[in-house]
Write a protein that holds these residues in place. Structure first.
Motif, PDB file in Angstrom:
ATOM      1  N   LYS A 236       0.878  -1.072  -0.109  1.00 53.66           N
ATOM      2  CA  LYS A 236      -0.011  -0.148  -0.093  1.00 53.66           C
ATOM      3  C   LYS A 236       0.909   1.242   0.029  1.00 53.66           C
ATOM      4  CE  LYS A 236      -3.906   1.995   2.345  1.00 53.66           C
ATOM      5  NZ  LYS A 236      -4.762   2.063   3.550  1.00 53.66           N
ATOM      6  N   LYS A 247      -5.996   0.586  -4.639  1.00 57.86           N
ATOM      7  CA  LYS A 247      -7.407  -0.009  -4.055  1.00 57.86           C
ATOM      8  C   LYS A 247      -8.074  -0.565  -5.392  1.00 57.86           C
ATOM      9  CE  LYS A 247      -7.928   2.966  -0.114  1.00 57.86           C
ATOM     10  NZ  LYS A 247      -8.860   3.900   0.702  1.00 57.86           N
ATOM     11  N   GLN A 250      -6.407  -3.911  -6.003  1.00 63.30           N
ATOM     12  CA  GLN A 250      -6.712  -4.979  -4.946  1.00 63.30           C
ATOM     13  C   GLN A 250      -8.260  -5.487  -5.374  1.00 63.30           C
ATOM     14  OE1 GLN A 250      -5.513  -5.564  -1.304  1.00 63.30           O
ATOM     15  NE2 GLN A 250      -3.525  -5.644  -2.643  1.00 63.30           N
ATOM     16  N   GLU A 298      -5.803 -13.048   4.936  1.00 66.74           N
ATOM     17  CA  GLU A 298      -5.868 -11.543   5.171  1.00 66.74           C
ATOM     18  C   GLU A 298      -5.787 -10.693   3.959  1.00 66.74           C
ATOM     19  OE1 GLU A 298      -2.295 -11.612   7.662  1.00 66.74           O
ATOM     20  OE2 GLU A 298      -3.296 -12.262   9.387  1.00 66.74           O
ATOM     21  N   ASP A 299      -4.957 -10.986   2.968  1.00 66.72           N
ATOM     22  CA  ASP A 299      -4.964 -10.427   1.778  1.00 66.72           C
ATOM     23  C   ASP A 299      -6.397 -10.518   1.144  1.00 66.72           C
ATOM     24  OD1 ASP A 299      -2.312  -9.888   2.129  1.00 66.72           O
ATOM     25  OD2 ASP A 299      -1.585 -11.683   0.678  1.00 66.72           O
ATOM     26  N   TYR A 301      -9.400 -11.044   2.643  1.00 71.04           N
ATOM     27  CA  TYR A 301     -10.250 -10.235   3.152  1.00 71.04           C
ATOM     28  C   TYR A 301     -10.133  -8.640   3.455  1.00 71.04           C
ATOM     29  CZ  TYR A 301     -13.471  -9.606   7.385  1.00 71.04           C
ATOM     30  OH  TYR A 301     -14.761  -9.270   7.900  1.00 71.04           O
ATOM     31  N   GLN A 302      -9.112  -8.142   3.025  1.00 72.50           N
ATOM     32  CA  GLN A 302      -8.693  -6.880   2.912  1.00 72.50           C
ATOM     33  C   GLN A 302      -9.058  -6.490   1.453  1.00 72.50           C
ATOM     34  OE1 GLN A 302      -4.804  -4.237   3.845  1.00 72.50           O
ATOM     35  NE2 GLN A 302      -4.433  -5.344   1.867  1.00 72.50           N
ATOM     36  N   TYR A 305     -13.046  -5.468   0.350  1.00 70.87           N
ATOM     37  CA  TYR A 305     -13.621  -3.986   0.646  1.00 70.87           C
ATOM     38  C   TYR A 305     -13.280  -3.061  -0.297  1.00 70.87           C
ATOM     39  CZ  TYR A 305     -14.869  -5.860   4.967  1.00 70.87           C
ATOM     40  OH  TYR A 305     -15.442  -7.047   6.060  1.00 70.87           O
ATOM     41  N   TYR A 306     -12.404  -3.371  -1.438  1.00 76.65           N
ATOM     42  CA  TYR A 306     -11.933  -2.509  -2.449  1.00 76.65           C
ATOM     43  C   TYR A 306     -12.685  -2.905  -3.788  1.00 76.65           C
ATOM     44  CZ  TYR A 306      -8.226  -1.058   0.796  1.00 76.65           C
ATOM     45  OH  TYR A 306      -7.619  -0.697   2.074  1.00 76.65           O
TER      46      TYR A 306
END
Length: 312
Positions: A236, A247, A250, A298-299, A301-302, A305-306
């Motif tokens: 990021k 974003k 992603q 984790e990647d 899940y993050q 949201y994008y």
């Protein structure tokens, strides 16, 4: 006097003849008993050889039949399919419909079950001497019953659950099977898809939701992305104008790797964050596997949201 001598000599000859007769009888009985034992051992050896030869041929043919499908099914009965394909020798085919497999020990049968990245050949009614000769597997997964074997389970009738995997994994020594074969009348031999020394990790319990993607490095079929988020978009950035682009990258990465447009993060990323209990059973690289899975989750899940909003 002469008559007495003649009678004495005659009695001695009869005594010697009686002893000789008994001796001949003992020798004859020994020969007969030895012949019976030799015949029984020879018969056992022939039956073991025939059964082992059939197992080698059937396992080879099963791998050939499923070489383009990657998996053998999830606890699927493949016995009839094996017979119909011609993989089973004619003298091992039985049943009224000619779709079952028999073996020469005590009229027992053989069942073939597909189990993820491998299959199991289960033998019922196996005698103890035959069991001890056939259940041995060396460190490369080879033995009298074939190659690419992951292990074997030997128990009393009705006590084997193949979904538990093999109770003894390669190498399986004669000493290891000796005690089990004393009371065990059923034997389950676990074969992997691979025929080489590095046979696949145990398939029972490791089949996962997508059997086709299971292999030795990912026996649980965890949905790892084909490309990491970092390799696609990098870290990021600190500048606000570049963050917008990052974003967007992603979000697109999430769609490309996981699909399921519009779902929440837990659905897209295969549930909650992985823990040790997410991957049952033993695996030599379980610790590193768990770390890799947690990072991938984790990647994912993050990035959810994008994602761009779903189309109207």
């Amino acid at each position: 006097m002469k008559l007495t001598a003649i009678l004495g000599a005659s009695a001695r000859r009869r005594a010697i003849s009686l002893i000789e007769g008994v001796l001949y009888l003992v020798i004859a009985l020994a020969v007969i008993v030895g012949g019976i034992v030799f015949f029984q051992q020879s018969q056992l050896s022939n039956r073991v050889t025939d059964t082992a030869r059939a197992a080698v041929g059937i396992s080879s043919q099963m791998r050939a039949l499923y070489q383009n499908q990657n998996v053998f099914g999830d606890n699927v009965d493949l016995t009839a399919a094996a017979v119909k394909s011609g993989a089973v020798p004619s003298n091992f085919v039985g049943g009224e419909a000619g779709e079952s497999i028999v073996h020469p020990f005590n009229g027992g049968g053989v069942a073939i079950t597909g189990l993820g990245r491998g299959f199991v050949m289960s033998y019922s009614g196996i005698s103890s001497p035959a069991c001890q000769r056939m259940a041995v597997i060396d460190e490369t997964g080879a033995g009298p019953m074939g190659i690419g074997m992951a292990g074997v389970t030997i128990r009393a009738a009705g006590e084997i659950d193949i979904m538990d995997g093999p109770s003894m994994t390669a190498p399986v020594t004669p000493e290891a099977v000796s005690e089990a074969c004393k009371t065990g009348t059923e034997m389950a031999v676990f074969y992997s898809a691979s025929t080489g020394g590095d046979f696949d990790e145990m398939m029972a319990g490791f089949t996962g939701p997508d059997l086709g993607s299971a292999d030795r490095d990912n026996p649980w079929s965890y949905p790892f992305p084909t490309q990491s988020a970092y390799s696609a978009c990098g870290f990021k950035p600190s500048r606000s104008d570049k963050i917008v682009i990052w974003k967007q990258c992603q979000g697109q990465w999430s769609l490309d790797q996981y699909g399921q447009h519009g779902e929440n993060g837990y659905v897209v990323c295969n549930g909650s964050k992985p823990t040790g209990s997410s991957f049952p059973g033993d695996h030599p690289n379980k610790v590193s596997f768990l770390a890799k899975a947690r990072g991938a989750w984790e990647d994912c899940y993050q990035a959810v949201y994008y994602r761009p909003p779903p189309p109207a």
